[in-house]
Design an enzyme around this catalytic site. Structure first.
Site, PDB file in Angstrom:
ATOM      1  N   ASN A 114      -8.659 -27.282 -12.085  1.00  0.00           N
ATOM      2  CA  ASN A 114      -7.907 -26.220 -12.764  1.00  0.00           C
ATOM      3  C   ASN A 114      -7.869 -25.036 -11.806  1.00  0.00           C
ATOM      4  O   ASN A 114      -8.854 -24.331 -11.646  1.00  0.00           O
ATOM      5  CB  ASN A 114      -8.627 -25.860 -14.069  1.00  0.00           C
TER       6      ASN A 114
ATOM      7  N   ARG B 137      -4.638 -29.589 -13.934  1.00  0.00           N
ATOM      8  CA  ARG B 137      -4.038 -28.824 -15.019  1.00  0.00           C
ATOM      9  C   ARG B 137      -2.851 -28.055 -14.422  1.00  0.00           C
ATOM     10  O   ARG B 137      -3.005 -27.317 -13.449  1.00  0.00           O
ATOM     11  CB  ARG B 137      -5.050 -27.834 -15.584  1.00  0.00           C
TER      12      ARG B 137
ATOM     13  N   HIS C  66      -1.435 -24.229 -23.867  1.00  0.00           N
ATOM     14  CA  HIS C  66      -2.695 -24.793 -24.408  1.00  0.00           C
ATOM     15  C   HIS C  66      -2.471 -26.176 -25.019  1.00  0.00           C
ATOM     16  O   HIS C  66      -3.247 -26.611 -25.878  1.00  0.00           O
ATOM     17  CB  HIS C  66      -3.285 -23.903 -25.532  1.00  0.00           C
TER      18      HIS C  66
ATOM     19  N   ARG D 178      -4.056  -9.667 -23.335  1.00  0.00           N
ATOM     20  CA  ARG D 178      -2.610  -9.767 -23.589  1.00  0.00           C
ATOM     21  C   ARG D 178      -2.293  -9.243 -24.988  1.00  0.00           C
ATOM     22  O   ARG D 178      -3.041  -9.528 -25.931  1.00  0.00           O
ATOM     23  CB  ARG D 178      -2.143 -11.217 -23.459  1.00  0.00           C
TER      24      ARG D 178
ATOM     25  N   GLU E 215     -10.767 -29.704 -22.735  1.00  0.00           N
ATOM     26  CA  GLU E 215      -9.540 -29.905 -21.955  1.00  0.00           C
ATOM     27  C   GLU E 215      -9.770 -30.811 -20.748  1.00  0.00           C
ATOM     28  O   GLU E 215      -8.913 -31.612 -20.397  1.00  0.00           O
ATOM     29  CB  GLU E 215      -8.988 -28.545 -21.504  1.00  0.00           C
TER      30      GLU E 215
END
Ligand code: AMP
Length: 396
Positions: free
Chosen positions: A13, A88, A177, A238, A382
């Site tokens: 990742n 990823r 996601h 965010r 993940e």
């Protein structure tokens, strides 16, 4: 424990200055080693890794991304059968509705998708190119954050803006996601002892980035993130949803460029902006317990906005079999879950405070009382999902 004879996938990742990696044993479905190469291209570049429960580190001053990854080879256990590298990749746009073996054509498509994810895709591509150099003999597989959401229907993914923007520039909601939502959806159906195809649920992935997803019969049918990961829920730094007119208003009020406004919405807003203290929920929960009013309001806005999004996502479902919390905040913060579910009383939800206090650590992860919509805590994974996908693609 030995993995002799066990196939492993190295999951990568890649972020802007760091690469997370995990070596997943496909038979045990567990990580053999996890680690991070951070601060690449700087004097403090560092490789850290955890092997068989023990932590290690090695300074790599001024190492490039490729040099950092090359060092990872040296720390992999000797008995490992490495069969592929799984990457990823954040944005696959409409070009990728599933995982792919990476070749030159795929890399060209990924470059095209970069216009939609300028902060993420270029670094993912850099990670792929570095891994190709370091592991030239291994297949590289791309697993996309957006792919799971390619089943969202048109009425849910279109913005009400000129249609030509969609046709000519790909302006639509993509969602992110996806790897986490997919893993958690399967795991939730398994825990509820139901078939995936017969289960409808809403999953709230609450980490540094946050998104909720409506899942019907194992497929994503709507989600809160949009053309970028900025839309939707309140996140660490965010803003999530704001009135689009805010951009013009604040740029005139402060004399800011559009770039400066975007930086503020991406990096200076959310929990950090509201609290003026931290983007880290754990810190805010502690501060709120000590009566810090800014931490308190940041948590309240976070939970209320999440509850509101969960309610709006019910419009995408034929029924609601479960609401699921995952990610660092979703898995660990009983306070955030309780505050969110208090806003969902219209659904008849009643939290079991003792189950919630222990993060639903029962067989199913359930945190609500019997007789109402089950709300569950289901840890995401993940890396395992990327490893499974990589293996599936290689077999097909
Ligand atoms: P992730 O991106 O999934 O690693 O999640 C990171 C977020 O989870 C950060 O905001 C952490 O503060 C939050 N988090 C982790 N543990 C806890 C905890 N025990 N209570 C509240 N928030 C937590």
């Amino acid at each position: 424990m030995t993995t002799e004879g066990h196939d492993c996938v190295l999951v990568i990742n890649c972020g802007s200055s760091s690469v997370k990696f995990a070596l997943i044993d496909l038979t045990r479905e567990a990580p053999r080693i996890t680690g991070l190469v951070e601060c690449v291209n700087s004097p403090v570049a560092l490789l850290t890794w955890k092997l068989d429960g023990k932590k290690h580190s090695k300074p790599l001053p001024d190492a490039t991304l490729t040099e950092g990854l090359a060092e990872v080879i040296a720390v992999l256990p000797a008995d490992v059968e490495l069969i592929a590298v799984g990457h990823r990749v954040v944005h696959g746009a409409e070009e990728f509705s599933g995982s792919v073996i990476i070749n030159d054509r795929v890399l060209e498509s990924l470059e095209r998708c970069s216009a939609l994810a300028p902060l993420h895709n270029p670094v993912n591509i850099a990670g792929i190119r570095a891994a190709q150099k370091v592991f030239p003999e291994l297949p590289q597989v791309g697993v996309f954050d957006t792919a799971f959401h390619q089943t969202i229907p048109e009425h849910a993914y279109l913005y009400a803006v000129p249609y030509a923007w969609y046709q000519e520039h790909g302006v639509r909601r993509y969602g992110f996601h996806g790897t986490s939502h997919r893993y958690v959806a399967n795991e939730t159906a398994r825990r509820l002892n139901r078939k995936s195809e017969e289960t409808s649920m809403i999953i709230a992935h609450l980490g540094n980035g946050c998104s909720a997803c409506a899942i019907e019969a194992g497929k994503s049918v709507d989600t809160t993130m949009g053309i970028s990961p900025l839309e939707g829920l309140v996140m660490g730094t965010r803003s999530g949803d704001v009135d689009p007119a805010l951009h013009e208003f604040i740029s005139k009020a402060l004399g800011w460029s559009l770039d400066r406004v975007m930086t503020a919405l991406n990096k200076e807003s959310g929990l950090l902006g509201l609290s003026g203290k931290s983007n880290d929920m754990r810190t805010l929960v502690e501060a709120a317990a000590a009566d810090d009013p800014h931490a308190k309001i940041a948590i309240e806005v976070f939970a209320y906005r999440l509850a509101k999004s969960i309610m709006s996502l019910t419009a995408a479902l034929s029924k609601l079999d479960a609401i699921v919390f995952t990610g660092g905040i979703g898995e660990n913060s009983c306070k955030v879950r309780a505050r969110t579910l208090e806003h969902l009383q219209v659904l008849g939800i009643e939290v079991d405070s003792s189950l919630n206090a222990v993060n639903g650590e029962s067989n199913t992860g359930r945190i609500t009382k019997e007789g109402c919509v089950p709300c569950l805590v289901v840890p995401t994974n993940e890396e395992l999902m990327i490893a499974r996908e990589t293996s599936t693609i290689l077999k097909s």
